[in-house]
Design an enzyme around this catalytic site. Structure first.
Site, PDB file in Angstrom:
ATOM      1  N   GLN A  57       0.910  -1.060   0.002  1.00 30.27           N
ATOM      2  CA  GLN A  57       0.017  -0.146   0.140  1.00 30.27           C
ATOM      3  C   GLN A  57       0.667   1.413   0.032  1.00 30.27           C
ATOM      4  O   GLN A  57       1.265   1.532   1.076  1.00 30.27           O
ATOM      5  CB  GLN A  57      -0.926  -0.279   1.271  1.00 30.27           C
ATOM      6  CG  GLN A  57      -1.628  -1.236   1.104  1.00 30.27           C
ATOM      7  CD  GLN A  57      -2.778  -1.321   0.127  1.00 30.27           C
ATOM      8  OE1 GLN A  57      -3.694  -0.554  -0.095  1.00 30.27           O
ATOM      9  NE2 GLN A  57      -2.707  -2.362  -0.862  1.00 30.27           N
ATOM     10  N   ARG A 111      -4.423   3.829   4.121  1.00 33.68           N
ATOM     11  CA  ARG A 111      -3.835   4.672   3.343  1.00 33.68           C
ATOM     12  C   ARG A 111      -4.119   4.136   1.747  1.00 33.68           C
ATOM     13  O   ARG A 111      -4.549   2.854   1.928  1.00 33.68           O
ATOM     14  CB  ARG A 111      -2.273   4.720   3.458  1.00 33.68           C
ATOM     15  CG  ARG A 111      -1.554   3.309   3.344  1.00 33.68           C
ATOM     16  CD  ARG A 111      -0.290   3.653   3.567  1.00 33.68           C
ATOM     17  NE  ARG A 111       0.097   3.690   4.723  1.00 33.68           N
ATOM     18  CZ  ARG A 111       0.886   5.052   4.801  1.00 33.68           C
ATOM     19  NH1 ARG A 111       1.361   5.795   3.974  1.00 33.68           N
ATOM     20  NH2 ARG A 111       0.946   5.467   6.179  1.00 33.68           N
ATOM     21  N   ALA A 171     -11.780   2.791   4.015  1.00 35.76           N
ATOM     22  CA  ALA A 171     -10.915   1.853   3.339  1.00 35.76           C
ATOM     23  C   ALA A 171     -10.158   2.845   2.591  1.00 35.76           C
ATOM     24  O   ALA A 171     -10.349   3.798   2.185  1.00 35.76           O
ATOM     25  CB  ALA A 171     -11.607   0.890   2.815  1.00 35.76           C
ATOM     26  N   HIS A 172      -9.325   1.865   1.716  1.00 33.31           N
ATOM     27  CA  HIS A 172      -8.194   2.895   0.915  1.00 33.31           C
ATOM     28  C   HIS A 172      -8.772   3.234  -0.209  1.00 33.31           C
ATOM     29  O   HIS A 172      -9.789   2.654  -0.777  1.00 33.31           O
ATOM     30  CB  HIS A 172      -7.116   1.820   0.395  1.00 33.31           C
ATOM     31  CG  HIS A 172      -7.571   0.330   0.080  1.00 33.31           C
ATOM     32  ND1 HIS A 172      -6.477  -0.636  -0.341  1.00 33.31           N
ATOM     33  CD2 HIS A 172      -8.773  -0.134  -0.266  1.00 33.31           C
ATOM     34  CE1 HIS A 172      -7.137  -1.500  -0.864  1.00 33.31           C
ATOM     35  NE2 HIS A 172      -8.478  -1.530  -0.874  1.00 33.31           N
ATOM     36  N   ASN A 173      -8.413   4.196  -0.733  1.00 35.49           N
ATOM     37  CA  ASN A 173      -8.723   5.072  -1.876  1.00 35.49           C
ATOM     38  C   ASN A 173      -9.968   5.644  -1.682  1.00 35.49           C
ATOM     39  O   ASN A 173     -10.703   6.082  -2.659  1.00 35.49           O
ATOM     40  CB  ASN A 173      -8.750   4.105  -3.033  1.00 35.49           C
ATOM     41  CG  ASN A 173      -7.276   3.691  -3.130  1.00 35.49           C
ATOM     42  OD1 ASN A 173      -5.966   4.243  -3.272  1.00 35.49           O
ATOM     43  ND2 ASN A 173      -6.959   2.337  -3.166  1.00 35.49           N
TER      44      ASN A 173
END
Lengths: 326, 326, 326
Positions: free
Chosen positions: B195, B215, B236-238
Site C-alpha cells: 500500500q 492509506r 478503506a483505501h482510496n
C-alpha cells in the site's frame, strides 16, 4: 534505490520474457509518467495503445502485444504487480539489530538478531525471531513466542504467551490475546472466568487496525496460515479460523466457532458462536448467521436471516415491492 | 480563570446585546446554580420563567424576554453555546514548546514552536505545525506533515507520509494511515499488495476513538474539510470523503467509494466499495448499501436492502404484519 | 505454586464436601490428565464414568456420584470453576509498589501503595488505589480517580477526570473518556461542542479491547456496577448503563440512552439515542432498535426492525418463503 535487470524481475514473477532482459529498472511507474528505468503494468487490452508508446523500459502484461518495452508476460498481472511492488518497496523489517533507547526490553527476552524495537515499545520476557520489527509503542507480553520477519505496527499489542508465526503483520492498535468474554452467572452477578488459554497466529497472517483476537478460555484461538483480517474485526475466544480466509472490516465471529479454509466474510458480517462453517463459503456484506441456521455446504450466502445468495436476492426484490417501489 | 466582558462574548457569537455589556463573566453555568459572574443559556421558551430570576450575569437566548441578566440574542443557541464553551474550555493545545523527557523525537523532525509532545509519545522525521499537541503514547511516522493547532489524543497513530491539515483532532487509539486491505490471489494464497499511497486529512477533521483510516494503494485516501468521524469508523483505501460529512459510530466505507459533501451516516451504516454517493445523502442507522443498488440522488435512505426512507418505513410496517404483530 | 486444602476450596465456593478435606491441591486439570494434587470439574453426568477413575484428588460437581476423589458439591459448577480458576490464576495486580523506569508518573500523582506502573505507561496528576496495575503503554489522565485492584491492560486509555471504581478491568487499547460526538451546525459547518463531562465506571466493570466509552457533554456517562463490555463496543456520551449488563462485541449505544439492569446485548446490536430500555431485556445478535420503536417491557427482542423475538422468528420464516426456499 534498488536497481535490477528485467531478467531478474521475470524470474521473480515466473513470467516469460519478450525483448531485452539486460535493461535495468529502478522502480514502478504508470504508463504516462514512466521513464526508461521504470517498469509499468498493463491490466487490460484497452491500454495496449498507450503501452505501445510508453517510455517505460519494461512492462508486465497478460499477453504479447506490440511495444518497444521489454515485455514480461504473466498469468496474472495483479499477482505479478504485487510481487514487483513488494520488491521495490519491501516492508520495514529489521536488517540491523536496533533497540531504541526509549524502548523497554526485558533482560531475559531472547531476541534473535537482528530485531528492531522502536521508540517506547515494550518487550517482555519473550522470544522474537530474526528480522522482526516491533514499532513505536507496540508491546509484546511475557512468554510470547514470535517468529521471523514479523512487522508489529505502532501500538499493536501481543499478549502474554501468544504464539506468532513467521511474516505476520499486525496493523496499528491491533490486539492479539486479550481476555475472552467469559463469565459465569451467580444470581444477577457475572463472575469472571479466567481466560487461561492463548492465541496462535500461523505464518503469513495479517491483522488489521483496531482488530481484536481473544485468547482461549482454556485452549487456543487459532488463525490459520495466510489468513487476512481487516480493521475492526473481532475473533472471540476458542475460535478456529482456517487458512487463506479473508474477513473485511467489522466482521465478527463469536466464541468457539470454526471457519473453514478460504472462506470470505465481507464487511460487518456476524457469525454466532459454536457454529461450524465449511470451507469455501462466501458471505456478502452485513450477513448475519445466527444459531438457528446451519451452513452445511460451501457457496455464496447473504442477508439477515442468512440465505443462499440467489434466494436472498429474490427476497430483496420482494421486499422492495412491499415497500412500494424499487 | 478566564475573565471576559459580556460585550466580548457577544462579538464572539455575532449576537445582539441587550443590557449591560461591561459585566464580566468567568464561566458557564446552568440557570439554577449560576452566580453573577456566570453566563447561562436558554434553549427553549419553557425556561424563560426560570431565566427571569437566575443569578447569572448573562444569558444566551434566541429572542428577547424579561430578565435581569444581560442578554445575548443569537440565531442558534446551540452554536453560540459551543463557541462560548470552547472559549472557556479551550482544547489543550501547545502554548509553550514542551517535549516530555520520556518522549522520543527524531533529531531531524521539524517542529514549528510551540509544539507539545507528551509522555512516551514517538515522533518520527516529520513536520509538525505550531500549536499542535501530541499526547501520551501517540505516534507520528516519518514523512508525515502535520498542520497547526492539531490535537492527537493518547495512543493515536499517524502513519508515515500522512498529511494532516490544521485544527485536526484525533481521539485516543485512532489510526490514520494503516495499510489498506489489498491482496492479489495466487491459487488459494493471498499475496499482499504493498500500500504505497497515503492519507490526507483536510482542515478541521475530527477522528473518533479506535477509528481507522487506511492509506491508498497507490493514490490517496482523502477526508474532506470539516468532516467528523465518530468511534470505530472504518474508511478503506482510496476512499474520497467529502466536506462536512458526519459518520456515527461503527459506520464503515469500503474501498474506492466516493462520499459527497454534507452526507450523514448514522451508526453501523455500511457502504460497499467503488460506489459514488451524491452529496447531501442521509443514511439511517444500520443501513447497508451493497453494490446492487446505486444511490443516484440526495435524500434520506434506510434499511437492508437500502431504500428511500419513506418506502422502507412502509416495508417495516409490512414486515411487522408478517411477524403477526406490531 | 499455590497449595491449598480441599476444605479451603470448599469454603471458597460455598460447597458441600464429601470425602477428605485435608488433601492438598495445587491447580486445575482436566479429568484425563489430572494428577493427585489437581482439582477437576464435572459439568455433566456423562462424565461420571471418567470421573470415577480420574487421578484428580478433588472434583467439583453438581451432585454426589461414586469417585475416589474428594467431591465438592456445588449448585453451579461453572461459577465454582470460575472461582477456583481465579484462585489459582489471580489477575496480575500490584502486590509490591513497582514503577517501571521507563514509565512516566506525574510528580503530584497520588498512588496508594502498592501500585504497579508498567513500561512506557503514562500516569498524570491523578489518584490510583492500592493494588491497581497500569500495564505497558497505558495512560491515565490528569484528574482521574481510580479505585483499588484495577487492571489496565497495555495501551488502554483513561481520560482526564474519569472516575473508576474498584476491581475494574480494561482490556488492551480500550478507551474510557474520549470526547462525545457532539457538534452544532452553523450553515454546513459542524462546530465542536466541548465535551465537559466525564465517565464513571462503577465497581467490577470490565471493558473489552478497542471498546470506547465517551465522556458526557456536561454530565456523566455511567457504566453500572458489574457490567461487562466485550470488544469494539461503543457507548456514546451521556448514556446510563445499568448494573450487571452484558454487551457482546460490536454492540453500540447512541447518546443519552438509558439501559436498565441485567440487559444483554448480543453482538453487533445497535440502540439509537435518547431511548429508555427497561431492565431485563435481551437483544439477539445484530438487532437494531431505531427511534421509531420503544421497548416498553422486559423480554427477548430480535431483528431489524426490532420485534419481540417470537414474532421476528415467524417473520424470518415468511421471509425465507418469499426468497423461494428455506
Amino acid at each position: 534505490m534498488t536497481e535490477v535487470t528485467v531478467a531478474s524481475l521475470t524470474e521473480l514473477v515466473a513470467g516469460r520474457l519478450i525483448g531485452d532482459g539486460e535493461r535495468r529498472v529502478v522502480g514502478l511507474a504508470d504508463l504516462r509518467t514512466a521513464r526508461s528505468d521504470n517498469i509499468g503494468f498493463v491490466r487490460h487490452p484497452r491500454y495496449y495503445e498507450m503501452a505501445a508508446t510508453t517510455e517505460a523500459g519494461a512492462l508486465l502484461a497478460a499477453e504479447e502485444f506490440p511495444t518497444k518495452a521489454s515485455l514480461i508476460v504473466v498469468k496474472d498481472v495483479d499477482v505479478a504487480y504485487a510481487k514487483v511492488a513488494m520488491f521495490f518497496h519491501p516492508l520495514p523489517l529489521a536488517t540491523t539489530h536496533d533497540i531504541h533507547p526509549t524502548a523497554s526490553v526485558h533482560p531475559e527476552a531472547e531476541l534473535e538478531q537482528p530485531v528492531k524495537v522502536g521508540a517506547n515499545a515494550s518487550v517482555g520476557k519473550c522470544k522474537i525471531g530474526a528480522g522482526t520489527a516491533v514499532m513505536a509503542g507496540a508491546s509484546v507480553g511475557d512468554g510470547a513466542v514470535v517468529g521471523k520477519d514479523c512487522l508489529f505496527h505502532p501500538n499493536s499489542c501481543v499478549g502474554h504467551d501468544v504464539v506468532v508465526g513467521d511474516r505476520v503483520i499486525l496493523q496499528p492498535n491491533s490486539v492479539v490475546g486479550s481476555d475472552g468474554f467469559g463469565y459465569a452467572r451467580e444470581g444477577a452477578t457475572w463472575i469472571k472466568v479466567p481466560q487461561l488459554g492463548t492465541v496462535v497466529l500461523k505464518d503469513d497472517v495479517e491483522v488489521g487496525s483496531n482488530t481484536a483476537i481473544d485468547r482461549g478460555t482454556l485452549g487456543v484461538t487459532t488463525i490459520g496460515r495466510g489468513t487476512k483480517l481487516d480493521n475492526m474485526v473481532h475473533i472471540a475466544h476458542n475460535c478456529t479460523i482456517g487458512e487463506d480466509v479473508v474477513m473485511a472490516a467489522g466482521a465478527m465471529v463469536a466464541g468457539s466457532t470454526v471457519i473453514g479454509d478460504r472462506c470470505a466474510l465481507a464487511g460487518q458480517v456476524g457469525i454466532a458462536g459454536h457454529l461450524n462453517i465449511p470451507s469455501d463459503c462466501r458471505f456478502a456484506g452485513d450477513t448475519v448467521v445466527l444459531k438457528d441456521k446451519n451452513i452445511e455446504q460451501n457457496g455464496d450466502y447473504m442477508g439477515h436471516p442468512v440465505m443462499e445468495k440467489r434466494k436472498y436476492l429474490r427476497l430483496m426484490r420482494e421486499m422492495r415491492k412491499l415497500g412500494g417501489g424499487k
